[in-house]
Design a protein around this motif. Sequence first.
Motif, PDB file in Angstrom:
ATOM      1  N   VAL A   1       9.443 -10.416 -19.407  1.00  0.00           N
ATOM      2  CA  VAL A   1       8.627  -9.799 -18.362  1.00  0.00           C
ATOM      3  C   VAL A   1       7.383 -10.626 -18.078  1.00  0.00           C
ATOM      4  CG1 VAL A   1       7.258  -7.772 -17.765  1.00  0.00           C
ATOM      5  CG2 VAL A   1       9.469  -7.493 -18.883  1.00  0.00           C
ATOM      6  N   TYR A   2       6.762 -11.178 -19.113  1.00  0.00           N
ATOM      7  CA  TYR A   2       5.504 -11.891 -18.928  1.00  0.00           C
ATOM      8  C   TYR A   2       5.661 -13.411 -19.066  1.00  0.00           C
ATOM      9  CZ  TYR A   2       3.874  -7.153 -19.525  1.00  0.00           C
ATOM     10  OH  TYR A   2       3.702  -5.804 -19.397  1.00  0.00           O
ATOM     11  N   GLN A   3       6.896 -13.909 -18.940  1.00  0.00           N
ATOM     12  CA  GLN A   3       7.118 -15.354 -18.949  1.00  0.00           C
ATOM     13  C   GLN A   3       6.676 -15.928 -17.608  1.00  0.00           C
ATOM     14  OE1 GLN A   3      11.155 -16.413 -19.754  1.00  0.00           O
ATOM     15  NE2 GLN A   3      10.847 -18.588 -19.449  1.00  0.00           N
ATOM     16  N   PRO A   4       6.135 -17.175 -17.587  1.00  0.00           N
ATOM     17  CA  PRO A   4       5.745 -17.760 -16.303  1.00  0.00           C
ATOM     18  C   PRO A   4       6.912 -17.750 -15.317  1.00  0.00           C
ATOM     19  CG  PRO A   4       4.920 -19.106 -18.098  1.00  0.00           C
ATOM     20  CD  PRO A   4       5.806 -18.071 -18.704  1.00  0.00           C
ATOM     21  N   ASP A   5       6.656 -17.304 -14.107  1.00  0.00           N
ATOM     22  CA  ASP A   5       7.705 -17.173 -13.104  1.00  0.00           C
ATOM     23  C   ASP A   5       8.194 -18.552 -12.673  1.00  0.00           C
ATOM     24  OD1 ASP A   5       9.447 -15.990 -11.444  1.00  0.00           O
ATOM     25  OD2 ASP A   5       7.989 -15.279  -9.985  1.00  0.00           O
ATOM     26  N   GLY A   6       9.397 -18.576 -12.136  1.00  0.00           N
ATOM     27  CA  GLY A   6       9.919 -19.807 -11.566  1.00  0.00           C
ATOM     28  C   GLY A   6      10.875 -20.557 -12.474  1.00  0.00           C
ATOM     29  N   THR A   7      11.175 -20.045 -13.663  1.00  0.00           N
ATOM     30  CA  THR A   7      12.115 -20.705 -14.561  1.00  0.00           C
ATOM     31  C   THR A   7      13.119 -19.697 -15.091  1.00  0.00           C
ATOM     32  OG1 THR A   7      10.668 -20.355 -16.464  1.00  0.00           O
ATOM     33  CG2 THR A   7      10.468 -22.461 -15.309  1.00  0.00           C
ATOM     34  N   ARG A   8      14.348 -20.180 -15.323  1.00  0.00           N
ATOM     35  CA  ARG A   8      15.333 -19.338 -16.004  1.00  0.00           C
ATOM     36  C   ARG A   8      14.956 -19.254 -17.473  1.00  0.00           C
ATOM     37  NH1 ARG A   8      18.333 -22.696 -12.784  1.00  0.00           N
ATOM     38  NH2 ARG A   8      18.758 -24.092 -14.529  1.00  0.00           N
ATOM     39  N   GLU A   9      15.285 -18.143 -18.112  1.00  0.00           N
ATOM     40  CA  GLU A   9      14.937 -17.997 -19.517  1.00  0.00           C
ATOM     41  C   GLU A   9      15.913 -18.734 -20.424  1.00  0.00           C
ATOM     42  OE1 GLU A   9      16.939 -13.647 -20.337  1.00  0.00           O
ATOM     43  OE2 GLU A   9      14.941 -13.754 -19.472  1.00  0.00           O
ATOM     44  N   SER A  10      17.061 -19.148 -19.896  1.00  0.00           N
ATOM     45  CA  SER A  10      18.017 -19.900 -20.695  1.00  0.00           C
ATOM     46  C   SER A  10      19.009 -20.606 -19.766  1.00  0.00           C
ATOM     47  CB  SER A  10      18.770 -18.977 -21.654  1.00  0.00           C
ATOM     48  OG  SER A  10      19.805 -19.675 -22.313  1.00  0.00           O
ATOM     49  N   ASP A  11      19.480 -21.779 -20.198  1.00  0.00           N
ATOM     50  CA  ASP A  11      20.518 -22.508 -19.468  1.00  0.00           C
ATOM     51  C   ASP A  11      21.799 -22.581 -20.301  1.00  0.00           C
ATOM     52  OD1 ASP A  11      20.249 -23.213 -16.880  1.00  0.00           O
ATOM     53  OD2 ASP A  11      19.372 -25.186 -17.207  1.00  0.00           O
TER      54      ASP A  11
ATOM     55  N   VAL B   1       1.848 -18.019 -10.738  1.00  0.00           N
ATOM     56  CA  VAL B   1       1.726 -18.721 -12.009  1.00  0.00           C
ATOM     57  C   VAL B   1       3.111 -19.237 -12.376  1.00  0.00           C
ATOM     58  CG1 VAL B   1       1.136 -18.526 -14.443  1.00  0.00           C
ATOM     59  CG2 VAL B   1      -0.205 -17.293 -12.731  1.00  0.00           C
ATOM     60  N   PHE B   2       3.306 -20.544 -12.267  1.00  0.00           N
ATOM     61  CA  PHE B   2       4.596 -21.161 -12.547  1.00  0.00           C
ATOM     62  C   PHE B   2       4.533 -22.004 -13.815  1.00  0.00           C
ATOM     63  CE2 PHE B   2       5.378 -21.020  -7.778  1.00  0.00           C
ATOM     64  CZ  PHE B   2       6.288 -19.977  -7.875  1.00  0.00           C
TER      65      PHE B   2
ATOM     66  N   TYR C   1       6.761 -25.201  -8.934  1.00  0.00           N
ATOM     67  CA  TYR C   1       5.386 -25.575  -9.280  1.00  0.00           C
ATOM     68  C   TYR C   1       4.946 -26.816  -8.514  1.00  0.00           C
ATOM     69  CZ  TYR C   1       1.393 -26.895 -12.203  1.00  0.00           C
ATOM     70  OH  TYR C   1       0.146 -27.241 -12.646  1.00  0.00           O
ATOM     71  N   TRP C   2       5.897 -27.730  -8.254  1.00  0.00           N
ATOM     72  CA  TRP C   2       5.552 -29.007  -7.639  1.00  0.00           C
ATOM     73  C   TRP C   2       5.824 -29.039  -6.146  1.00  0.00           C
ATOM     74  CZ3 TRP C   2       2.858 -31.561 -11.089  1.00  0.00           C
ATOM     75  CH2 TRP C   2       3.111 -31.346 -12.435  1.00  0.00           C
ATOM     76  N   PHE C   3       6.765 -28.235  -5.662  1.00  0.00           N
ATOM     77  CA  PHE C   3       7.180 -28.366  -4.268  1.00  0.00           C
ATOM     78  C   PHE C   3       6.905 -27.142  -3.403  1.00  0.00           C
ATOM     79  CE2 PHE C   3       9.891 -31.296  -6.656  1.00  0.00           C
ATOM     80  CZ  PHE C   3       9.615 -32.467  -5.981  1.00  0.00           C
TER      81      PHE C   3
END
Length: 453
Positions: A154-164, A274-275, A282-284
């Motif tokens: 829930v509080y992980q920085p947005d914009g990333t999957r939690e696992s690949d 917040v990414f 975050y970059w684009f």
Amino acid sequence: MSTTASASAFQLEARTEAQVYQIRAWRDSSAGEPVLLPRRRIVQYLGVNGYELITGQDVGFESSLRVFADFGLPRGEAARIDGVRSEDADLLHAFVRYGGNGFEGRLGRQVYVDVGDILAFDGLRVRYMSPLGIGAEVYGGLWVKGAGFLSSSVYQPDGTRESDSRRLEEGVAGADPSLSALEPMYGGKLLLEGPGALSGLSAALGYRRALVEGQTDLERATAEVRYGQGLGVSALAGVDFDLLRMGLAQARAQVRWDGERLAVSGEALRVSPVFSADSIWYWFAFAPRDEARVRVDYFPRGPLRYYVQGVASLYHTALNSESDVAKRAADPGGAPSYTAGGSAGAALQRGRFRSALDVSFRQGFGGSQLWADLTAGYGFGDGRLSLDGRLSVASIDDGFNPLLAGNFLGAQVWASHMLTRAARVSLVLEQNVNPYTRWDSKVFFLFDLKASL
């Protein structure tokens, strides 16, 4: 002879929710033939708190656990969607706390909130405030991510999957094994609380850093100041500075005056997501929003309260120049990069009856929106039975998505009955009608239990 007697106090809170609703699918569907994904969830929340576990000492613990199962989403289907689980348990927070003589310490999973972010981590937080009003705070541990034991993203920085993990098993090019790696983080603050004539003034200067496999994932510096002493003038200001991009991430400043029957406030905001540094967004797609608000609240004698608010926003659209959205935003005849609007409302409280009406309007970048919300509620008899209703009407014309256009209607009825002072059952019926999903029905049954031992 009588002597002082002390005892520990325990609090148990439980809530069970049955959630029946549908989600509109975005892929392999159209506005004329939408695909609806059923959700049939049973969710159980359990919180156990204890206070003064040692007689005469401020020692205790707090915890909150969430367990859920989705009977509308089989495990096979959930395994094909990143970040979706058909059943699981999330430990939202669980920590031991000690305080005394200006000192406070917490050990375990905890939620941390400041001007920059909301995050959860497994670790230690220590805070000390001297009698002079000068103090410090340090904290550190492992950032809570979806790969942890009984953890929640829930509080992980947005914009990333939690696992690949799924992509790694399938050999997908570009799959990132570091997404599920441990992420240590640490930070600290210098604190000030004004004594004497400066009572009501507080300030903090902070720093935070998180790392993944030895590489910096997030690095921020924050500063915040607050002042207030009840009625009269109060103010607050906060800045969140991104040390990776070396630029302002978020900021807020507010000045407010409160009187006996009138309150006036002005506020300026810089808001950006917040990414994680690993996120492509975050970059684009770094697109902050600047906003200004002015609000007046009027509460005369009697059952009515009123407010009116004006809002103006400026969107920074540093987008890929080849994209259709960027072309439309840069076109002089297209949508502007700002919005302007406002809202007004009134609230009524007379005996057992309560009601409120809010109307808001915005126009500019992204189209136009007009919303009207009417709520009402009534408590019967001795207050054990209550009935609440909500009616929402919206007229939306999205400038970038032609499917989001037309009139949207939503209605909700919420009936609650107190079985005892600590137990309550509720039934919620909701109906939404619009040209997008056409017909969307939801039914919620809730059981709330609260016990103090």
